[in-house]
Write a protein that holds these residues in place. Structure first.
Motif, PDB file in Angstrom:
ATOM      1  N   ILE A 148      98.065 -21.668   7.014  1.00 40.82           N
ATOM      2  CA  ILE A 148      96.739 -21.980   6.457  1.00 40.82           C
ATOM      3  C   ILE A 148      95.733 -20.868   6.742  1.00 40.82           C
ATOM      4  O   ILE A 148      94.548 -21.015   6.498  1.00 40.82           O
ATOM      5  N   SER A 149      96.231 -19.755   7.244  1.00 40.59           N
ATOM      6  CA  SER A 149      95.341 -18.616   7.506  1.00 40.59           C
ATOM      7  C   SER A 149      95.487 -17.591   6.387  1.00 40.59           C
ATOM      8  O   SER A 149      96.598 -17.115   6.120  1.00 40.59           O
ATOM      9  N   PRO A 150      94.388 -17.226   5.720  1.00 41.61           N
ATOM     10  CA  PRO A 150      94.493 -16.210   4.662  1.00 41.61           C
ATOM     11  C   PRO A 150      95.072 -14.895   5.185  1.00 41.61           C
ATOM     12  O   PRO A 150      95.775 -14.190   4.455  1.00 41.61           O
ATOM     13  N   VAL A 151      94.828 -14.600   6.467  1.00 40.40           N
ATOM     14  CA  VAL A 151      95.333 -13.343   7.038  1.00 40.40           C
ATOM     15  C   VAL A 151      96.862 -13.286   6.917  1.00 40.40           C
ATOM     16  O   VAL A 151      97.432 -12.241   6.586  1.00 40.40           O
ATOM     17  N   PHE A 152      97.494 -14.423   7.140  1.00 39.74           N
ATOM     18  CA  PHE A 152      98.957 -14.437   7.102  1.00 39.74           C
ATOM     19  C   PHE A 152      99.474 -14.221   5.670  1.00 39.74           C
ATOM     20  O   PHE A 152     100.513 -13.598   5.466  1.00 39.74           O
ATOM     21  N   ALA A 153      98.719 -14.728   4.691  1.00 38.13           N
ATOM     22  CA  ALA A 153      99.115 -14.492   3.288  1.00 38.13           C
ATOM     23  C   ALA A 153      99.163 -12.985   3.015  1.00 38.13           C
ATOM     24  O   ALA A 153     100.017 -12.502   2.269  1.00 38.13           O
ATOM     25  N   GLY A 160     103.715 -15.743  17.119  1.00 34.71           N
ATOM     26  CA  GLY A 160     102.579 -15.523  18.024  1.00 34.71           C
ATOM     27  C   GLY A 160     101.409 -16.423  17.692  1.00 34.71           C
ATOM     28  O   GLY A 160     100.707 -16.916  18.580  1.00 34.71           O
ATOM     29  N   CYS A 161     101.196 -16.662  16.403  1.00 33.21           N
ATOM     30  CA  CYS A 161     100.091 -17.529  15.981  1.00 33.21           C
ATOM     31  C   CYS A 161     100.368 -18.965  16.440  1.00 33.21           C
ATOM     32  O   CYS A 161      99.506 -19.619  17.024  1.00 33.21           O
ATOM     33  N   ARG A 162     101.600 -19.425  16.204  1.00 30.57           N
ATOM     34  CA  ARG A 162     101.940 -20.821  16.530  1.00 30.57           C
ATOM     35  C   ARG A 162     101.923 -21.080  18.034  1.00 30.57           C
ATOM     36  O   ARG A 162     101.664 -22.194  18.475  1.00 30.57           O
ATOM     37  N   THR A 214      90.214 -17.140   9.437  1.00 32.86           N
ATOM     38  CA  THR A 214      91.512 -17.388  10.080  1.00 32.86           C
ATOM     39  C   THR A 214      91.757 -18.905  10.057  1.00 32.86           C
ATOM     40  O   THR A 214      90.979 -19.641   9.447  1.00 32.86           O
ATOM     41  N   ASP A 215      92.814 -19.334  10.706  1.00 30.43           N
ATOM     42  CA  ASP A 215      93.005 -20.789  10.829  1.00 30.43           C
ATOM     43  C   ASP A 215      91.839 -21.345  11.655  1.00 30.43           C
ATOM     44  O   ASP A 215      91.669 -20.973  12.830  1.00 30.43           O
ATOM     45  N   PRO A 216      91.038 -22.230  11.075  1.00 33.18           N
ATOM     46  CA  PRO A 216      89.851 -22.722  11.782  1.00 33.18           C
ATOM     47  C   PRO A 216      90.179 -23.465  13.091  1.00 33.18           C
ATOM     48  O   PRO A 216      89.310 -23.634  13.950  1.00 33.18           O
TER      49      PRO A 216
HETATM   50  S1  SF4 Z   1      96.826 -15.190  14.578  1.00 34.60           S
HETATM   51 FE1  SF4 Z   1      96.731 -14.204  12.595  1.00 34.60          FE
HETATM   52  S2  SF4 Z   1      97.652 -15.694  11.216  1.00 34.60           S
HETATM   53 FE2  SF4 Z   1      97.120 -16.806  13.084  1.00 34.60          FE
HETATM   54  S3  SF4 Z   1      95.084 -17.659  12.690  1.00 34.60           S
HETATM   55 FE3  SF4 Z   1      94.811 -15.677  13.733  1.00 34.60          FE
HETATM   56  S4  SF4 Z   1      94.545 -14.219  12.080  1.00 34.60           S
HETATM   57 FE4  SF4 Z   1      95.440 -16.048  11.167  1.00 34.60          FE
END
Ligand code: SF4
Length: 329
Positions: A239-244, A261-263, A224-226
């Motif tokens: 920068i999170s592969p999950v979001f890609a 939600g992430c931000r 995820t975003d470190p």
């Molecule tokens: S909330 Fe989702 S997109 Fe954001 S860092 Fe976590 S896993 Fe990645």
């Protein structure tokens, strides 16, 4: 289909395919079937250019890859699907093109040196490895293809094929070979589980037809975003592969909700991944089911490929008669 332009593409047999292959090439191939007369082939001789010392896996990998192709929607009703080494005419044309291809054209091939450095555990100082773009040219022009779907990095190879086709036509005063265009496709870049490019050699792949349990476990552990060390730390989805993956698998509403939600730390990574897992499993379920169905009908799959081989052979025999006549041998 006679009025459709003809295109050709191939893949080295690397066994079961991963999501990078699905989104980088296969989805595009499936779409192209609606517009073009398509030839898709397993490039097993190409696999030998780098794996000549350990060819044991090539045959099994060939059938694994074919099963995945058919599972994602390559359709033998619309496409000729075949195995390169079954069409010996490719080898004859490769030899003849080798006679007219200047060495300098091969030595300037950008991937030649790059791959030698990357695969430095293998001895790639071979004639076969230097000459593989000539084999590639033979694979394409033997079907008098008008186009080749490629990513940006492969454009120099298509350019070389175009030069070889032109040189043959010019040298033997004929117009046997159309000069094929590179059909540039913008495919989404899907990172591997660790954020690097998805590749079997990095061990960071999700395979198209792997079990739901394995996919769930892999996404749960995906990087995820470190910056998001604790639940209340805000992150950057870009920068999170999950979001890609969300961008490919989730609905516009979900993508927006996850990004916001992430931000704002309004969503935790566990919840974010749970949404993704549901969407990935739903999208891949029909492909996996079809793969299981095909595995139970391997005899029919072999017949499909035998028919594809026969069709490809018929076309390449026609081309080679023209080629021999043009050269005068
Ligand atoms: S909330 Fe989702 S997109 Fe954001 S860092 Fe976590 S896993 Fe990645």
């Amino acid at each position: 289909m006679a009025d459709r332009k003809r295109i050709l593409s191939g893949m080295r047999p690397t066994g079961r395919l991963h999501l990078g292959n699905l989104h980088g090439a296969l989805e595009n191939w499936v779409q192209l079937q609606n517009q073009y007369e398509c030839y898709f082939f397993v490039a097993d001789w190409h696999a030998l250019t780098t794996d000549y010392a350990s060819p044991e896996a090539i045959r099994d990998n060939t059938w694994d890859m074919i099963l995945d192709w058919l599972s994602v929607g390559l359709d033998p009703k619309f496409s000729t699907i075949f195995i390169q080494s079954e069409i010996k005419e490719h080898a004859e044309l490769y030899l003849l093109l080798g006679m007219i291809t200047p060495l300098a054209w091969l030595e300037r091939n950008p991937t030649y040196k790059e791959q030698q450095q990357q695969l430095n555990q293998k001895d790639l100082g071979t004639y076969g490895f230097l000459g593989y773009p000539v084999l590639q040219a033979a694979d394409i022009i033997i079907y008098r293809a008008n186009g080749v779907p490629v990513g940006k990095d492969q454009l120099p190879h298509v350019e070389l094929t175009r030069e070889i086709a032109r040189r043959f036509n010019f040298m033997y005063k004929c117009d046997i070979f159309p000069v094929p265009d590179g059909l540039l496709t913008e495919s989404p870049m899907l990172p591997g589980l660790d954020g690097r490019k998805m590749s079997k050699s990095y061990g960071n792949c999700i395979f198209i037809t792997e079990s739901e349990k394995d996919i769930t476990e892999k996404i749960s552990k995906m990087m995820t975003d470190p910056q998001r060390v604790r639940r209340h730390d805000p992150g950057d989805p870009e920068i999170s592969p999950v979001f890609a993956y969300h961008k490919l698998y989730s609905s516009p509403d979900e993508i927006q909700r996850v990004a916001e939600g992430c931000r704002t730390a309004g969503i935790g990574c566990v919840e974010c991944k749970k949404i993704l897992i549901g969407n990935v499993l739903a999208k891949l379920a029909p492909i996996r089911e079809r793969r299981i169905w095909l595995e139970g009908r391997i005899g029919e799959v072999k017949e499909i490929i035998a028919e594809g081989n026969a069709r490809a052979r018929r076309e390449s025999v026609i081309t080679m008669e023209l080629v021999r006549r043009a050269i005068g041998i």
